[in-house]
Structures are given as C-alpha cells and as structure tokens.
Design a protein around this motif. Structure first.
Motif, PDB file in Angstrom:
ATOM      1  N   MET A 103      63.044   3.809   7.548  1.00 25.69           N
ATOM      2  CA  MET A 103      61.959   4.704   7.062  1.00 25.69           C
ATOM      3  C   MET A 103      60.698   3.213   6.539  1.00 25.69           C
ATOM      4  O   MET A 103      60.465   2.940   5.879  1.00 25.69           O
ATOM      5  CB  MET A 103      62.738   5.648   6.066  1.00 25.69           C
ATOM      6  CG  MET A 103      61.917   6.119   5.032  1.00 25.69           C
ATOM      7  SD  MET A 103      60.685   7.134   5.943  1.00 25.69           S
ATOM      8  CE  MET A 103      62.184   8.655   6.737  1.00 25.69           C
ATOM      9  N   LEU A 104      62.437   2.938   5.552  1.00 28.55           N
ATOM     10  CA  LEU A 104      61.677   1.411   4.830  1.00 28.55           C
ATOM     11  C   LEU A 104      60.531   0.343   5.692  1.00 28.55           C
ATOM     12  O   LEU A 104      59.927  -0.572   5.142  1.00 28.55           O
ATOM     13  CB  LEU A 104      62.874   0.129   4.330  1.00 28.55           C
ATOM     14  CG  LEU A 104      62.442  -0.085   2.901  1.00 28.55           C
ATOM     15  CD1 LEU A 104      61.847   0.110   2.224  1.00 28.55           C
ATOM     16  CD2 LEU A 104      64.053  -0.962   2.440  1.00 28.55           C
ATOM     17  N   ARG A 105      61.486  -0.180   6.776  1.00 32.25           N
ATOM     18  CA  ARG A 105      59.857  -0.720   7.302  1.00 32.25           C
ATOM     19  C   ARG A 105      58.986  -0.447   7.660  1.00 32.25           C
ATOM     20  O   ARG A 105      57.751  -0.954   7.891  1.00 32.25           O
ATOM     21  CB  ARG A 105      60.681  -1.254   9.216  1.00 32.25           C
ATOM     22  CG  ARG A 105      62.331  -1.656   9.424  1.00 32.25           C
ATOM     23  CD  ARG A 105      62.653  -2.662  10.770  1.00 32.25           C
ATOM     24  NE  ARG A 105      63.379  -3.270  10.661  1.00 32.25           N
ATOM     25  CZ  ARG A 105      64.343  -3.435  11.786  1.00 32.25           C
ATOM     26  NH1 ARG A 105      63.617  -3.409  12.475  1.00 32.25           N
ATOM     27  NH2 ARG A 105      65.476  -5.033  11.672  1.00 32.25           N
ATOM     28  N   HIS A 106      59.207   1.113   8.604  1.00 35.70           N
ATOM     29  CA  HIS A 106      57.431   1.632   8.789  1.00 35.70           C
ATOM     30  C   HIS A 106      56.967   2.111   6.871  1.00 35.70           C
ATOM     31  O   HIS A 106      55.634   1.165   7.613  1.00 35.70           O
ATOM     32  CB  HIS A 106      57.757   2.846   8.893  1.00 35.70           C
ATOM     33  CG  HIS A 106      58.407   2.859  10.578  1.00 35.70           C
ATOM     34  ND1 HIS A 106      59.415   2.754  11.216  1.00 35.70           N
ATOM     35  CD2 HIS A 106      57.322   3.188  11.499  1.00 35.70           C
ATOM     36  CE1 HIS A 106      59.584   2.823  12.647  1.00 35.70           C
ATOM     37  NE2 HIS A 106      58.136   3.108  12.808  1.00 35.70           N
ATOM     38  N   PRO A 115      57.413  -6.091   7.470  1.00 34.69           N
ATOM     39  CA  PRO A 115      58.091  -5.501   7.404  1.00 34.69           C
ATOM     40  C   PRO A 115      59.458  -5.307   7.874  1.00 34.69           C
ATOM     41  O   PRO A 115      60.768  -4.565   7.511  1.00 34.69           O
ATOM     42  CB  PRO A 115      57.696  -4.405   8.788  1.00 34.69           C
ATOM     43  CG  PRO A 115      55.864  -5.223   9.398  1.00 34.69           C
ATOM     44  CD  PRO A 115      56.707  -6.171   8.064  1.00 34.69           C
ATOM     45  N   TYR A 116      59.767  -6.982   7.868  1.00 33.66           N
ATOM     46  CA  TYR A 116      61.256  -7.148   8.211  1.00 33.66           C
ATOM     47  C   TYR A 116      62.015  -7.498   6.332  1.00 33.66           C
ATOM     48  O   TYR A 116      62.907  -8.332   7.051  1.00 33.66           O
ATOM     49  CB  TYR A 116      61.471  -7.466   9.539  1.00 33.66           C
ATOM     50  CG  TYR A 116      60.913  -6.785  10.843  1.00 33.66           C
ATOM     51  CD1 TYR A 116      61.253  -5.988  11.130  1.00 33.66           C
ATOM     52  CD2 TYR A 116      59.400  -7.154  11.111  1.00 33.66           C
ATOM     53  CE1 TYR A 116      61.728  -5.420  12.322  1.00 33.66           C
ATOM     54  CE2 TYR A 116      59.083  -6.765  12.159  1.00 33.66           C
ATOM     55  CZ  TYR A 116      60.093  -5.858  12.532  1.00 33.66           C
ATOM     56  OH  TYR A 116      59.497  -5.355  14.255  1.00 33.66           O
ATOM     57  N   ALA A 117      61.927  -6.982   6.294  1.00 36.66           N
ATOM     58  CA  ALA A 117      62.499  -8.205   4.641  1.00 36.66           C
ATOM     59  C   ALA A 117      63.449  -7.903   4.362  1.00 36.66           C
ATOM     60  O   ALA A 117      64.352  -8.647   3.904  1.00 36.66           O
ATOM     61  CB  ALA A 117      61.427  -6.686   3.331  1.00 36.66           C
ATOM     62  N   THR A 118      64.375  -6.774   4.937  1.00 34.50           N
ATOM     63  CA  THR A 118      65.833  -7.127   4.926  1.00 34.50           C
ATOM     64  C   THR A 118      65.853  -7.734   5.674  1.00 34.50           C
ATOM     65  O   THR A 118      67.355  -8.404   5.363  1.00 34.50           O
ATOM     66  CB  THR A 118      66.350  -5.526   5.365  1.00 34.50           C
ATOM     67  OG1 THR A 118      66.400  -5.238   6.756  1.00 34.50           O
ATOM     68  CG2 THR A 118      66.014  -4.523   3.824  1.00 34.50           C
ATOM     69  N   ARG A 124      71.026 -10.628   5.054  1.00 30.31           N
ATOM     70  CA  ARG A 124      72.160  -9.772   6.214  1.00 30.31           C
ATOM     71  C   ARG A 124      72.222  -8.061   6.246  1.00 30.31           C
ATOM     72  O   ARG A 124      71.815  -8.259   5.318  1.00 30.31           O
ATOM     73  CB  ARG A 124      73.422 -10.480   6.366  1.00 30.31           C
ATOM     74  CG  ARG A 124      73.277 -11.768   6.787  1.00 30.31           C
ATOM     75  CD  ARG A 124      75.050 -12.535   7.190  1.00 30.31           C
ATOM     76  NE  ARG A 124      76.112 -12.129   6.724  1.00 30.31           N
ATOM     77  CZ  ARG A 124      77.383 -11.705   6.504  1.00 30.31           C
ATOM     78  NH1 ARG A 124      77.487 -12.464   7.070  1.00 30.31           N
ATOM     79  NH2 ARG A 124      77.733 -11.812   5.360  1.00 30.31           N
ATOM     80  N   ARG A 125      71.933  -7.485   7.395  1.00 26.69           N
ATOM     81  CA  ARG A 125      72.038  -6.008   7.147  1.00 26.69           C
ATOM     82  C   ARG A 125      73.926  -5.445   7.437  1.00 26.69           C
ATOM     83  O   ARG A 125      74.060  -6.078   8.719  1.00 26.69           O
ATOM     84  CB  ARG A 125      70.982  -5.377   8.375  1.00 26.69           C
ATOM     85  CG  ARG A 125      69.328  -5.539   8.028  1.00 26.69           C
ATOM     86  CD  ARG A 125      68.491  -5.403   8.406  1.00 26.69           C
ATOM     87  NE  ARG A 125      68.962  -5.270  10.487  1.00 26.69           N
ATOM     88  CZ  ARG A 125      68.389  -4.109  11.088  1.00 26.69           C
ATOM     89  NH1 ARG A 125      68.745  -3.226  10.984  1.00 26.69           N
ATOM     90  NH2 ARG A 125      69.452  -4.660  12.632  1.00 26.69           N
ATOM     91  N   ALA A 126      73.761  -4.971   6.983  1.00 28.80           N
ATOM     92  CA  ALA A 126      75.277  -3.890   7.022  1.00 28.80           C
ATOM     93  C   ALA A 126      75.188  -3.052   6.946  1.00 28.80           C
ATOM     94  O   ALA A 126      73.940  -1.938   6.006  1.00 28.80           O
ATOM     95  CB  ALA A 126      76.382  -4.801   6.450  1.00 28.80           C
ATOM     96  N   LEU A 345      54.589   0.323  14.835  1.00 26.32           N
ATOM     97  CA  LEU A 345      55.514  -1.216  14.059  1.00 26.32           C
ATOM     98  C   LEU A 345      56.015  -1.535  15.698  1.00 26.32           C
ATOM     99  O   LEU A 345      56.163  -2.985  15.929  1.00 26.32           O
ATOM    100  CB  LEU A 345      56.160  -0.179  13.797  1.00 26.32           C
ATOM    101  CG  LEU A 345      57.186  -1.805  13.066  1.00 26.32           C
ATOM    102  CD1 LEU A 345      56.731  -2.698  12.556  1.00 26.32           C
ATOM    103  CD2 LEU A 345      58.124  -0.858  12.320  1.00 26.32           C
ATOM    104  N   TYR A 346      56.603  -0.810  16.495  1.00 28.04           N
ATOM    105  CA  TYR A 346      57.518  -2.208  17.658  1.00 28.04           C
ATOM    106  C   TYR A 346      56.747  -1.788  18.710  1.00 28.04           C
ATOM    107  O   TYR A 346      56.897  -3.011  19.619  1.00 28.04           O
ATOM    108  CB  TYR A 346      58.517  -1.111  17.918  1.00 28.04           C
ATOM    109  CG  TYR A 346      59.430  -1.205  16.935  1.00 28.04           C
ATOM    110  CD1 TYR A 346      59.842  -2.318  15.699  1.00 28.04           C
ATOM    111  CD2 TYR A 346      60.187  -0.076  16.415  1.00 28.04           C
ATOM    112  CE1 TYR A 346      61.378  -1.759  14.459  1.00 28.04           C
ATOM    113  CE2 TYR A 346      60.668   0.799  15.265  1.00 28.04           C
ATOM    114  CZ  TYR A 346      61.056  -0.851  14.327  1.00 28.04           C
ATOM    115  OH  TYR A 346      62.294  -0.610  13.563  1.00 28.04           O
ATOM    116  N   GLY A 347      55.631  -1.283  19.181  1.00 21.67           N
ATOM    117  CA  GLY A 347      54.888  -1.360  20.354  1.00 21.67           C
ATOM    118  C   GLY A 347      53.560  -2.168  19.828  1.00 21.67           C
ATOM    119  O   GLY A 347      52.570  -2.596  21.445  1.00 21.67           O
ATOM    120  N   GLY A 348      53.056  -2.292  18.924  1.00 15.88           N
ATOM    121  CA  GLY A 348      51.847  -2.935  18.785  1.00 15.88           C
ATOM    122  C   GLY A 348      51.922  -4.603  19.135  1.00 15.88           C
ATOM    123  O   GLY A 348      50.548  -5.113  18.071  1.00 15.88           O
TER     124      GLY A 348
END
Length: 468
Positions: A103-106, A115-118, A124-126, A345-348
């Motif tokens: 949700m946050l990425r989009h 988009p990939y701020a985390t 790191r993501r957990a 976001l992922y396909g463009g």
C-alpha cells in the motif's frame, strides 16, 4: 540497528486503487525504547471511493474522511520524511510486507515520492507476523497461538496479543497507533521468550543471508504459513535476482527432473502438489539450515539422508536448472501491461534518475511552480500523477482547460458504468447492500455506520450527476 515500527489503515485492500487514511510510526533504539512517534490521519482523495467493508472494520466514518487535518499528499510526505530521517533502521510491522508495504509503495509512486523508501538509506524490511509464525514452528512451547472461530490457529494481531498477555482491546484494533504499539509490545515479548529465533529472523531481513543460503546447495528448511518443508535452492530468476526457485525435497524429483520449461512452469502454479516453491529473498523468508530446525519436523519427515540424496540429484541435473531458469524468466512474459498508470509500478519500469530528481523537486516546490516541472517528466505515468495531484490539491495552479479536463476525468472515474478495476460510487453502494444483508438485526451500531456510509455515497453520486 534501530527500528521503525508502523501500521496503516487504508481505504480498501487493493494497493493500486486505494490509499492510506491513517498511519502510525514509532522509531525505537535497538532495545525497543521509543525515540520518536508519529500518528497521522488524512482526508480521502476525491478520486478514491473507500470500500464500505474497510470503513466498517476500522470504524472510520465519512465525517473523518473529509475533516482529517492533512491531505493524502501531506501525510505521505510526512511518512517519507520520517523514513528518511530515521535511516538506517529495520522497518517492521505486522503483516506489513504483504499488505502495508505494498500500500505504501503504490501510494508513494502515485504521489511522486520514492516508492521503495523502506529499502533506501540502509533500511531493511521485516515482518513480525512472519517472525511470530517462525517462533510458533520452531519453539511452539514459547508462544500461545489461539484457535479462531473456524477451528484453525489464528495469527491475527489482536488474537495473538491477547493470548500472550499483551493488551489490545477489540475496539483498539484497526487503529494505526493502537496496532503499532501492540506490535512493538509483541516484538519485545518475542525477543524475551525466543531470542535465538528472533535474532535469526532479523538476520534474514538482510537479503544477502537468504541469497547465500540458497546458493549453497545444502538441504534447508523453508517455513510457510504453518509448517517447515525441507528444500534445496535451485536457481535465481535470471531477471529478478531476489526471486529464487527451491524444490520440495519430500517429493521424489524423478517425476519432474527431465521436464521441459513449459512442464516446469506448471510445477510452480498448477493444481496439486507443487514441487517448486519460489522464495523472495528480500521479504524475510523463514529459511534455515536443516540441522537448526529438523527437530520441529514430524518424525516421519526426518529423513536427512534421503533429502541429501535428492538434493544432490537436483544439483547435478544441469538441464533441470536451465529449465527452471527459463520458466522463471518467462513466467509473466505474456501478461498484458495495465493501461492504468497506478497499476504499472512493477510492470512499467523503474523511474529514471532524472525523473526521480524531478519528482523530489516537484514535491519541494510551491504549487504554482509545479506545472512547469511536471511538463519536464519523460515518464508519462508521472505526468498523469502530477496532473491528478494538482487537480485534487491545488486546482488554482492549473490552466482552465487543464482543470476542465481534470473534472471530466474525475466524474468519469467515480461514476462510470464500464468494467473497471477500481471501486466506483455505484459499486460501493452495491457493497453496502451486501454488507447490510450479512449483518444480524441486533448489530445496531454497524447498521447505523452503514446507513451513514450509504447517505454519503448517495450525496456524492447526486453531486456528480448534477455536475454532469
């Protein structure tokens, strides 16, 4: 390493077509002592129709949607600034990698934020849900997993917290700050009762660790929702380095080793047992050496010699590894790209460095300067988002022609009768009727909440009918 613990409450479940409405973030030191806290609410953007079921779950009413102190852009900008200021940290929540993170990425993508701020600045993501499942599998005596109404173990945050002595009343659940504080308390509890498992899971938040394990060719244990499976890493996706194929060693490989790439593809997603399991190494998988967790396997599955023999056959079969690599690379090759920019976001493709720089400048500039910046984007998606945001947040910055186009787009977006992937006003009214039919008569407060939502949806529909 510090931590950023967070939770979002959103307008619906599909990240492409919804936005966060409430966010809470707590920055802590390595001992989980709070260093800073944010609790934010925003108004609903005019082009979004909230899912009535989501409003019913969170208890958010139409008045809150319209009277919150911040706009969506202001709230998301505040979140992005906090993530940048608190880097490097481990960014963690409960079921965040599967839901809140998406949700946050989009939302960042459609608001011209990174988009990939985390995953920037050393973050790191957990995911504490994944860690809780790991503790339940590897140290079942350390944690109480309650049984839900269906008779199956419930890993809902509120259920897990209450079963383990952590206060989270039902009325506090689905409030971003309440859920974030409960997540922090559960994280602290898990570190006390299962320190080795938690430490191992935190190390797996660094994608280099699972990458190295999978590349080693040894027998490993891969955790799913409820059980561990003996596996061996086969090959990384040639086009996505953080996606690895593993093979379930409880299934005899003789039945598939000589299969073509097309046949191998069916092993990933076809009906029946799936010998090939895909692992996202940047999503904190439950992955450990066989010796570390074999005691948690059922006795009939503790056949280490058999697993080593099968792993060796798979490692030595170059044709199979090649077929898996081809199958992974081609898995979504025939998928049609979405015609809608928010679903791309992922396909463009990734943003260019220049467009990323312009996005940062766009967000830092006064509204009156932004149309000129938007015109410089080479990515048409960003131009569409910029025009949308100016319409929603600062229509005075637009030319009369651009404003009229924007109004026509907004009216069509909300009232179209066409088959579209987002929720329209009429679609939401149908959902209200379905929800009401499923409520018992004595659920008075929920009926009243649905009545309020329905009145608001009808008022918006009438407004756009008059505007047309």
């Amino acid at each position: 390493m510090s931590f950023v613990i967070y939770d979002l409450e959103t307008s619906g479940l599909e990240p492409q077509w919804n936005v966060p409405l409430q966010a809470a973030l707590i920055h802590t030191d390595e001992n989980l002592q709070p260093l800073g806290e944010l609790s934010l609410r925003c108004r609903l953007p005019a082009h979004i129709v909230p899912a009535p079921g989501a409003l019913l779950t969170t208890g958010i009413g139409p008045a809150q949607l319209e009277q919150a102190p911040m706009s969506s852009t202001e709230m998301l900008t505040a979140i992005a600034k906090a993530l940048s200021a608190w880097a490097p940290s481990t960014v963690i929540g409960y079921n965040t990698i599967r839901f809140d993170e998406e949700m946050l990425r989009h939302a960042f993508f459609t608001h011209l934020l990174p988009p990939y701020a985390t995953q920037l600045g050393g973050h790191r993501r957990a995911d504490l849900l994944t860690m809780t499942r790991a503790v339940a599998m590897l140290e079942p005596s350390a944690i109480t997993v309650p049984v839900g109404p269906t008779g199956k173990p419930s890993f809902k945050l509120g259920d897990i917290c209450r079963a383990n002595g952590i206060a989270l009343a039902e009325h506090e659940a689905h409030d971003a700050l309440g859920d974030t504080r409960a997540t922090m308390a559960l994280f602290r509890h898990l570190r006390q009762i299962a320190p080795a498992t938690v430490a191992m899971m935190l190390s797996l938040a660094d994608k280099a660790i699972p990458n190295r394990l999978l590349a080693g060719g040894e027998v490993l244990l891969l955790g799913g929702a409820a059980k561990l499976t003996p596996v061996v890493g086969v090959v990384a996706n040639p086009t996505v380095a953080t996606s690895w194929a593993t093979v379930d060693l409880t299934i005899d490989p003789a039945s598939y080793l000589d299969g073509s790439a097309d046949e191998v593809t069916k092993l990933m997603s076809g009906p029946g047992p799936r010998p090939i399991r895909l692992v996202r190494t940047n999503a904190q998988p439950i992955l450990l050496a066989y010796a570390q967790g074999c005691n948690a396997l059922p006795p009939e599955q503790r056949d280490e010699a058999l697993y080593h023999e099968r792993a060796a056959r798979i490692r030595d079969h170059a044709g199979f590894r090649s077929s898996v690599a081809v199958a992974m690379a081609n898995r979504f090759a025939d998928r049609e790209p979405s015609p809608y920019p928010e679903a791309s976001l992922y396909g463009g493709g990734f943003l260019s460095n220049e467009d990323a720089r312009l996005s940062a400048r766009w967000n830092a500039s006064p509204w009156e300067d932004r149309p000129a910046i938007a015109a410089q984007f080479t990515d048409e998606r960003l131009k569409a988002f910029a025009n949308r945001l100016m319409l929603l947040e600062a229509p005075q910055s637009m030319s009369p022609v651009a404003w009229q186009k924007g109004q026509a787009w907004l009216r069509e977006r909300l009232t179209t009768d066409a088959e579209v992937p987002w929720l329209t006003l009429q679609g939401a009214l149908r959902q209200v009727a379905e929800l009401r039919a499923g409520l018992a008569e004595d659920e008075v407060s929920k009926h009243a909440h649905l009545d309020e939502i329905e009145r608001w949806l009808r008022q918006r529909s009438q407004y756009f009918q008059l505007a047309a």
